[in-house]
Design an enzyme around this catalytic site. Structure first.
Site, PDB file in Angstrom:
ATOM      1  N   GLU A   1      -0.545 -80.775   8.233  1.00 41.11           N
ATOM      2  CA  GLU A   1      -1.195 -80.814   6.921  1.00 41.11           C
ATOM      3  C   GLU A   1      -2.553 -80.100   6.902  1.00 41.11           C
ATOM      4  OE1 GLU A   1      -1.126 -84.957   5.725  1.00 41.11           O
ATOM      5  OE2 GLU A   1       0.953 -84.766   5.076  1.00 41.11           O
TER       6      GLU A   1
ATOM      7  N   GLU B   1       8.345 -85.202   6.061  1.00 36.73           N
ATOM      8  CA  GLU B   1       7.938 -86.604   6.189  1.00 36.73           C
ATOM      9  C   GLU B   1       8.247 -87.340   4.896  1.00 36.73           C
ATOM     10  OE1 GLU B   1       3.842 -87.377   7.147  1.00 36.73           O
ATOM     11  OE2 GLU B   1       3.758 -85.728   8.578  1.00 36.73           O
TER      12      GLU B   1
HETATM   13  C1  GLA Z   1       0.648 -87.758   6.482  1.00 32.96           C
HETATM   14  C2  GLA Z   1       0.547 -87.296   7.919  1.00 32.96           C
HETATM   15  C3  GLA Z   1       1.180 -88.234   8.897  1.00 32.96           C
HETATM   16  C4  GLA Z   1       0.953 -89.667   8.529  1.00 32.96           C
HETATM   17  C5  GLA Z   1       1.438 -89.908   7.132  1.00 32.96           C
HETATM   18  C6  GLA Z   1       1.329 -91.339   6.685  1.00 32.96           C
HETATM   19  O1  GLA Z   1       1.641 -87.182   5.760  1.00 32.96           O
HETATM   20  O2  GLA Z   1       1.067 -86.014   8.104  1.00 32.96           O
HETATM   21  O3  GLA Z   1       0.629 -87.956  10.170  1.00 32.96           O
HETATM   22  O4  GLA Z   1      -0.401 -89.972   8.635  1.00 32.96           O
HETATM   23  O5  GLA Z   1       0.677 -89.127   6.255  1.00 32.96           O
HETATM   24  O6  GLA Z   1       1.848 -91.521   5.395  1.00 32.96           O
END
Ligand code: GLA
Ligand code: ZN
Length: 687
Positions: free
Chosen positions: A164, A322
């Site tokens: 991210e 994710e």
């Molecule tokens: C983000 C991060 C992950 C985790 C999630 C939790 O998307 O990329 O590492 O912290 O949030 O929701």
């Protein structure tokens, strides 16, 4: 710059090694190295849940290099091998998303400087200085080692760059890079910059590039060109950082594709630019399910994001990198997904073109910030939990849909969503100060089409418009060079274009067009001139009449002067009562529709219904909550019917000789199919 991508479809699955779709997610064995028993058990649990993919090493720098120059890869060797032996493929991360303490201590320049000029202390994540030569070198060294060691491993299928990417740094290195970037953009001519930024205003004229500071807390915020160029530079600098990450990976592991995980409508980077550095687009979806909005609204916002991601590389599936198996832990209120919604939301990603359903995370961490974030396996370590069971059901679902891998949606409609346009609107001082609702408006137009059975692409204004019958360009405030020309070709050749208030006010430098809005020749297509923009106070309303029906309008009402278009709807109140609010302008073989006010959604639905009928697109309005998506692969069409409502609904008649992919039965043409609450159906038909 224009960079229209072609629409070639090869229907190639993203991962030829894998038979079908990926199901899995973030896995952090580096937090459990003192518990080999748990690591052993994890593999058994993965198999039980139908998991065939694990994203490894995302925040593992400390475990891989606990002290400078001391490396520990054995644990990772073992995990990758064990997973592979058990049918679980590894998505391998580069660990640059967070740094070990030794590095921050020894090399302060790797730590980010905040807009107040202060340098961060050690901690957190996603907070490096992207310009730091030392950090770039450290990342290069680590990535080289990972690539050399694992690039050839048959179990490793993809690079997951960092995590991210976000934010900017305001250190002296970054300041200097910004100035160099400006120097190049403005041909080493400070007068060119002064003109583009209109710096004569408040006597802000610069004499040299060295005088330009980033927009720091205590610095310049009233020169809009500076704000915009800083955001462009941040994207550019991140892209450069990414290229530095990729180079060793490509050198030592040339066969592995590269992705990085994007976020939900993230405003800090122009993802369309970052996408050019990547082979595959992936993103992290955390919708606020079961909140105060109707469920179908949350679903349509999610679908918009899926489409935005897939449209960055048209003709290729994207990845859901994710999502949570149950709840997150970082929202103000962290609600559980109600039984059944998990499957439906996973299926929505697949329906929108994802070849993967991946989670954060497989096993809950025992301590620290994410100890109560939802995971496939919770602190009990058992497989009889509700969440584990629902995840296993998704595992089965993914297996029954494996033929879908590589197929793609090929919609005839698109919504233009453009980051630079978004930034220009956010920074614009005028209309409504805080919230001009660009995102919301684009989503509304998208949702309206979704309600008519379409799943539009979401593309930037510099993408190719080829292959579409209808394009919505809500609030396209900034017209970049070449866009109007391509819109002209699109409409002349028979396309339908929908525009709204706040269209065509400024050029790519945010300088207002002279001679009337929309500028740059767009007025020729729309046949209307935006004479004035009225912004209503919250709670105030006007109304418009269209096709004999009355609808509410609120927030923004633009006053139009007709330049060739016909009035299709009028304002009903205030000093502009009787003036045009919705106009239609035939242009070449196509048509341009301008919606000057922020009308209620039922009005949009009626306008789009008419246009869809004319263009033979979609369906009659579907019951709220029913989404229909489709993917094709040259031989077959897969259709997804998803019920995002709390009630049973009946779906439109299914075409003859379809197969129900979930149970293999052949469906008859006239069957009146009911979908229960959160229910779904996936059909397969020959093309
Ligand atoms: C983000 C991060 C992950 C985790 C999630 C939790 O998307 O990329 O590492 O912290 O949030 O929701
Ligand atoms: Zn910096």
């Amino acid at each position: 710059m224009e960079n229209p991508s072609s629409r070639s479809h090869t229907y190639t699955p993203l991962f030829p090694q894998v038979n079908g779709l990926l199901h899995g997610g973030d896995y952090n064995p580096d937090q459990w190295l003192d518990r080999p028993d748990i690591l052993e058990k994890d593999v058994e649990l993965m198999k039980k849940a139908g998991i065939n993919s694990a994203s490894l090493g995302i925040f593992a720098w400390s475990a891989l290099e606990p002290e400078e120059g001391t490396y520990h890869f054995e644990w990772m060797d073992q995990v990758i091998e064990r997973l592979y032996q058990n049918g679980v493929y590894t998505i391998l991360a580069t660990p640059s998303g967070a740094r070990p303490a030794w590095m921050d201590e020894k090399y302060p320049e790797v730590r980010r400087v905040l807009p107040n000029g202060k340098r961060n202390l050690h901690g957190g994540r996603h907070n490096h200085c992207p310009s730091s030569p030392i950090y770039r070198q450290k990342v290069r060294e680590m990535n080289t080692r990972l690539a050399k060691r694992y690039g050839e491993h048959p179990g490793v299928i993809l690079w997951h760059l960092s995590n991210e990417y976000s934010g900017a740094c305001y250190c002296d290195l970054c300041r200097k890079k910004f100035q160099d970037w400006l120097r190049e953009r403005y041909h080493n001519n400070i007068q060119e910059l002064n003109h583009a930024w209109w710096t004569g205003f408040w006597s802000h004229t610069y004499n040299s590039f060295e005088q330009v500071d980033p927009p720091m807390d205590q610095g310049e915020h009233s020169v809009l060109g500076l704000l915009l160029d800083w955001r462009r530079f941040t994207t550019n600098n991140t892209a450069e950082f990414i290229r530095n990450e990729i180079e060793p990976l490509q050198q030592f592991a040339p066969s592995l594709p590269v992705t990085t995980n994007f976020m939900w409508l993230f405003g800090g980077l122009d993802y369309n630019q970052i996408a050019k550095e990547l082979d595959i687009i992936s993103w992290d979806a955390y919708p606020r399910w079961h909140n105060e909005q109707p469920l179908y609204e949350v679903a349509s916002e999610t679908a918009f994001n899926h489409s935005l991601m897939r449209s960055m590389k048209r003709g290729q599936p994207f990845m859901l990198m994710e999502s949570t198996p149950s709840q997150v832990n970082w929202m103000p209120y962290n609600k559980l997904k109600r039984p059944g919604l998990h499957q439906l939301s996973c299926l929505q990603a697949v329906a929108s073109g994802s070849d993967t359903v991946l989670y954060f995370q497989f096993r809950m961490g025992r301590g620290s910030f994410e100890q109560f974030h939802g995971a496939v396996v919770n602190h009990t370590g058992r497989d009889d939990t509700r969440v584990f069971q629902e995840v296993s059901e998704v595992g089965n679902l993914m297996k029954s849909l494996s033929d879908i891998a590589g197929s793609v949606p090929t919609p005839k409609t698109a919504v233009i969503y453009d980051w630079e346009n978004r930034w220009a609107i956010e920074d614009m001082a005028g209309a409504a100060k805080q919230d001009k609702k660009y995102n919301e408006t684009c989503i509304q137009h998208f949702r309206t089409m979704l309600r008519l059975g379409e799943d539009p692409d979401v593309i930037s204004s510099t993408e190719s418009f080829e292959g579409y019958d209808l394009i919505a360009a809500p609030m396209l405030y900034m017209l970049k060079p070449g866009v109007v020309q391509r819109l002209k070709e699109f409409v002349s050749n028979g396309g339908a274009l929908i525009t709204t208030w706040l269209t065509g006010y400024v050029d790519e430098n945010t300088l207002a067009f002279l001679g009337g809005f929309p500028g740059d020749g767009l007025m020729e297509i729309t046949g209307v001139e935006a004479a004035e923009l009225d912004t209503l106070y919250p709670g105030q309303q006007n109304s418009v009449r269209w096709n004999g029906k009355k609808y509410h309008a609120a927030e923004f009402c633009e006053l139009l002067s007709m330049r060739g278009a016909k009035t299709a709807g009028c304002y009903l109140e205030d000093f502009y009562e009787g003036e045009p609010a919705i106009t239609v302008h035939p242009f070449g073989k196509g048509i341009s529709v301008h919606i000057a006010a922020k009308v209620e959604e039922s009005c949009l639905l009626d306008i789009y219904s008419d246009l869809f009928k004319e263009k033979h697109l979609g369906f009659a309005p579907l019951p709220p909550g029913l989404e229909i998506h489709s993917r094709v692969n040259g031989k077959k069409r897969y259709r997804f019917y998803l019920n995002f409502s709390e009630d049973s609904i009946t779906i439109p008649p299914i075409p003859a000789k379809c197969k129900n992919m979930l149970d293999g039965t052949v469906l008859s043409a006239c069957s009146k199919t009911e979908l229960k609450r959160y229910g779904f159906l996936v059909t397969e038909e020959n093309l």
